[in-house]
Design a protein around this motif. Structure first.
Motif, PDB file in Angstrom:
ATOM      1  N   CYS A   1      -4.795  -4.840   3.377  1.00 27.24           N
ATOM      2  CA  CYS A   1      -3.771  -3.835   3.104  1.00 27.24           C
ATOM      3  C   CYS A   1      -4.144  -2.456   3.643  1.00 27.24           C
ATOM      4  O   CYS A   1      -3.351  -1.522   3.573  1.00 27.24           O
ATOM      5  CB  CYS A   1      -3.523  -3.743   1.595  1.00 27.24           C
ATOM      6  N   LEU A   2      -5.358  -2.327   4.207  1.00 24.39           N
ATOM      7  CA  LEU A   2      -5.776  -1.088   4.866  1.00 24.39           C
ATOM      8  C   LEU A   2      -5.610  -1.166   6.381  1.00 24.39           C
ATOM      9  O   LEU A   2      -6.024  -0.256   7.094  1.00 24.39           O
ATOM     10  CB  LEU A   2      -7.244  -0.786   4.536  1.00 24.39           C
ATOM     11  N   GLY A   3      -4.999  -2.239   6.878  1.00 25.32           N
ATOM     12  CA  GLY A   3      -4.940  -2.469   8.324  1.00 25.32           C
ATOM     13  C   GLY A   3      -4.268  -1.362   9.108  1.00 25.32           C
ATOM     14  O   GLY A   3      -4.778  -0.914  10.152  1.00 25.32           O
ATOM     15  N   ILE A   4      -3.111  -0.893   8.659  1.00 24.62           N
ATOM     16  CA  ILE A   4      -2.389   0.141   9.409  1.00 24.62           C
ATOM     17  C   ILE A   4      -3.074   1.494   9.244  1.00 24.62           C
ATOM     18  O   ILE A   4      -3.135   2.289  10.182  1.00 24.62           O
ATOM     19  CB  ILE A   4      -0.916   0.192   8.977  1.00 24.62           C
TER      20      ILE A   4
ATOM     21  N   LEU B   1       0.189  -9.295   7.592  1.00 26.68           N
ATOM     22  CA  LEU B   1       0.283  -7.849   7.422  1.00 26.68           C
ATOM     23  C   LEU B   1       1.522  -7.368   8.155  1.00 26.68           C
ATOM     24  O   LEU B   1       1.753  -7.728   9.311  1.00 26.68           O
ATOM     25  CB  LEU B   1      -0.952  -7.161   8.003  1.00 26.68           C
ATOM     26  N   THR B   2       2.322  -6.549   7.487  1.00 29.24           N
ATOM     27  CA  THR B   2       3.543  -6.046   8.109  1.00 29.24           C
ATOM     28  C   THR B   2       3.939  -4.734   7.433  1.00 29.24           C
ATOM     29  O   THR B   2       3.163  -4.168   6.655  1.00 29.24           O
ATOM     30  CB  THR B   2       4.681  -7.076   8.022  1.00 29.24           C
ATOM     31  N   SER B   3       5.126  -4.248   7.741  1.00 23.41           N
ATOM     32  CA  SER B   3       5.593  -2.973   7.172  1.00 23.41           C
ATOM     33  C   SER B   3       7.052  -3.102   6.766  1.00 23.41           C
ATOM     34  O   SER B   3       7.938  -2.575   7.422  1.00 23.41           O
ATOM     35  CB  SER B   3       5.428  -1.844   8.193  1.00 23.41           C
ATOM     36  N   VAL B   4       7.284  -3.825   5.680  1.00 18.94           N
ATOM     37  CA  VAL B   4       8.656  -4.045   5.214  1.00 18.94           C
ATOM     38  C   VAL B   4       9.056  -3.070   4.118  1.00 18.94           C
ATOM     39  O   VAL B   4      10.190  -3.085   3.653  1.00 18.94           O
ATOM     40  CB  VAL B   4       8.841  -5.495   4.714  1.00 18.94           C
ATOM     41  N   GLY B   5       8.130  -2.207   3.678  1.00 15.21           N
ATOM     42  CA  GLY B   5       8.423  -1.288   2.592  1.00 15.21           C
ATOM     43  C   GLY B   5       8.163  -1.931   1.246  1.00 15.21           C
ATOM     44  O   GLY B   5       7.798  -3.105   1.146  1.00 15.21           O
ATOM     45  N   HIS B   6       8.357  -1.146   0.187  1.00 16.82           N
ATOM     46  CA  HIS B   6       8.145  -1.660  -1.169  1.00 16.82           C
ATOM     47  C   HIS B   6       9.334  -2.543  -1.550  1.00 16.82           C
ATOM     48  O   HIS B   6      10.268  -2.129  -2.238  1.00 16.82           O
ATOM     49  CB  HIS B   6       8.026  -0.504  -2.166  1.00 16.82           C
TER      50      HIS B   6
ATOM     51  N   GLU C   1       2.576  -0.164   4.200  1.00 20.31           N
ATOM     52  CA  GLU C   1       2.161  -1.445   4.780  1.00 20.31           C
ATOM     53  C   GLU C   1       2.005  -2.457   3.664  1.00 20.31           C
ATOM     54  O   GLU C   1       1.649  -2.106   2.544  1.00 20.31           O
ATOM     55  CB  GLU C   1       0.867  -1.308   5.575  1.00 20.31           C
ATOM     56  N   GLU C   2       2.281  -3.713   4.001  1.00 25.94           N
ATOM     57  CA  GLU C   2       2.311  -4.752   2.978  1.00 25.94           C
ATOM     58  C   GLU C   2       1.568  -6.002   3.426  1.00 25.94           C
ATOM     59  O   GLU C   2       1.596  -6.363   4.600  1.00 25.94           O
ATOM     60  CB  GLU C   2       3.761  -5.133   2.640  1.00 25.94           C
ATOM     61  N   VAL C   3       0.927  -6.643   2.463  1.00 28.98           N
ATOM     62  CA  VAL C   3       0.405  -7.991   2.649  1.00 28.98           C
ATOM     63  C   VAL C   3       1.401  -8.942   2.012  1.00 28.98           C
ATOM     64  O   VAL C   3       1.762  -8.789   0.842  1.00 28.98           O
ATOM     65  CB  VAL C   3      -0.987  -8.154   2.016  1.00 28.98           C
TER      66      VAL C   3
ATOM     67  N   ALA D   1       0.828  -1.202   0.000  1.00 29.84           N
ATOM     68  CA  ALA D   1       0.000   0.000   0.000  1.00 29.84           C
ATOM     69  C   ALA D   1       0.865   1.256   0.000  1.00 29.84           C
ATOM     70  O   ALA D   1       1.929   1.298   0.611  1.00 29.84           O
ATOM     71  CB  ALA D   1      -0.922   0.010   1.218  1.00 29.84           C
ATOM     72  N   VAL D   2       0.379   2.268  -0.692  1.00 30.45           N
ATOM     73  CA  VAL D   2       1.061   3.554  -0.770  1.00 30.45           C
ATOM     74  C   VAL D   2       0.340   4.556   0.118  1.00 30.45           C
ATOM     75  O   VAL D   2      -0.880   4.699   0.039  1.00 30.45           O
ATOM     76  CB  VAL D   2       1.081   4.075  -2.221  1.00 30.45           C
ATOM     77  N   SER D   3       1.083   5.233   0.979  1.00 28.40           N
ATOM     78  CA  SER D   3       0.544   6.370   1.726  1.00 28.40           C
ATOM     79  C   SER D   3       0.853   7.614   0.900  1.00 28.40           C
ATOM     80  O   SER D   3       1.966   8.132   0.928  1.00 28.40           O
ATOM     81  CB  SER D   3       1.183   6.473   3.108  1.00 28.40           C
ATOM     82  N   SER D   4      -0.149   8.064   0.134  1.00 30.98           N
ATOM     83  CA  SER D   4       0.114   9.127  -0.844  1.00 30.98           C
ATOM     84  C   SER D   4       0.611  10.404  -0.185  1.00 30.98           C
ATOM     85  O   SER D   4       1.466  11.099  -0.743  1.00 30.98           O
ATOM     86  CB  SER D   4      -1.150   9.407  -1.663  1.00 30.98           C
ATOM     87  N   GLY D   5       0.121  10.734   1.000  1.00 28.93           N
ATOM     88  CA  GLY D   5       0.585  11.946   1.667  1.00 28.93           C
ATOM     89  C   GLY D   5       2.014  11.839   2.159  1.00 28.93           C
ATOM     90  O   GLY D   5       2.878  12.660   1.819  1.00 28.93           O
ATOM     91  N   THR D   6       2.299  10.804   2.940  1.00 35.73           N
ATOM     92  CA  THR D   6       3.629  10.631   3.523  1.00 35.73           C
ATOM     93  C   THR D   6       4.685  10.407   2.451  1.00 35.73           C
ATOM     94  O   THR D   6       5.743  11.056   2.448  1.00 35.73           O
ATOM     95  CB  THR D   6       3.628   9.445   4.508  1.00 35.73           C
TER      96      THR D   6
END
Length: 214
Positions: free
Chosen positions: A139-142, A96-101, A74-76, A36-41
């Motif tokens: 993918c919307l979990g975080i 679900l985790t946050s390993v980056g792209h 965040e990533e699935v 998932a992309v956080s368009s703002g951040t």
């Protein structure tokens, strides 16, 4: 080797190969399915305008951010290998985790958090995704945890009226959760009518586009 997206300066995005370490007894290897992309951040990183990148930023709760930055929110992922002492995961599990792209990563097994814990700083998860949850929803979990944390901190009381400015992913989830938390009238504000249309489906009684009305 696995590919990863990094930002080396404003508008300087590079896709690189990186080595993936071997899996230790208490670790799992995951392969990214959706990121998932956080368009703002991430747009703020791309432009070099993130507040934590400013020269006058004074680190407090969160440290200053320096380039290079590994992009991703965040990533699935699918578990593709488990260490011999891992108890909570097996090959084929979705997490679900946050390993980056990045294509692959090796993570420490973690116990699920207490129910009262919302959006811990640092790496999130890995958290096992229930089989009945679609990966795109997971993918919307975080994002969802961030919106929920904001509502908890606001101490919203039953029947109070709320205005939510901005109806992107976080704003729409905030609108939805405000209704679930017992808000009275929820007003959604955004410059895009397409977002306001979704906000009405999510429970907003009043929608406003400041480019068209005062």
């Amino acid at each position: 080797m696995a590919k990863v997206a990094r930002l080396y300066g404003p508008r300087d995005v590079r896709v690189e190969d990186e080595s993936v370490p071997p899996v230790a007894p208490t670790q799992i290897k995951v392969r990214t399915i959706l990121s998932a992309v956080s368009s703002g951040t991430e747009m703020a990183f791309w432009k070099g305008e993130h507040p934590r990148m400013r020269s006058d930023y004074k680190p407090a709760l969160l440290p200053k951010i320096e380039y290079p930055v590994t992009l991703g929110y965040e990533e699935v992922c699918e578990v593709v290998e488990v260490g011999e002492k891992v108890r909570l995961f097996k090959e084929g599990d979705m997490v679900l985790t946050s390993v980056g792209h990045r294509e692959e990563a090796v993570l420490e097994e973690k116990e699920p958090p207490e129910a009262s814990t919302v959006y811990p700083f640092g790496q999130v998860g890995p958290y096992k995704i229930p089989e009945n949850v679609d990966p795109e929803e997971a993918c919307l979990g975080i994002f969802a945890a961030t919106a929920l944390n904001a509502i908890r901190r606001s101490r919203l009381s039953l029947g109070e009226n709320v205005i939510v400015f901005g109806q992107g992913a976080l704003g729409l989830l905030t609108t939805l959760f405000c209704k679930l938390a017992g808000a009275g009238t929820v007003t959604a504000v955004d410059l895009l009518d397409s977002r306001l249309k979704i906000a009405k489906k999510f429970g907003a009684e009043i929608v406003m586009n400041p480019s068209k009305e005062d």
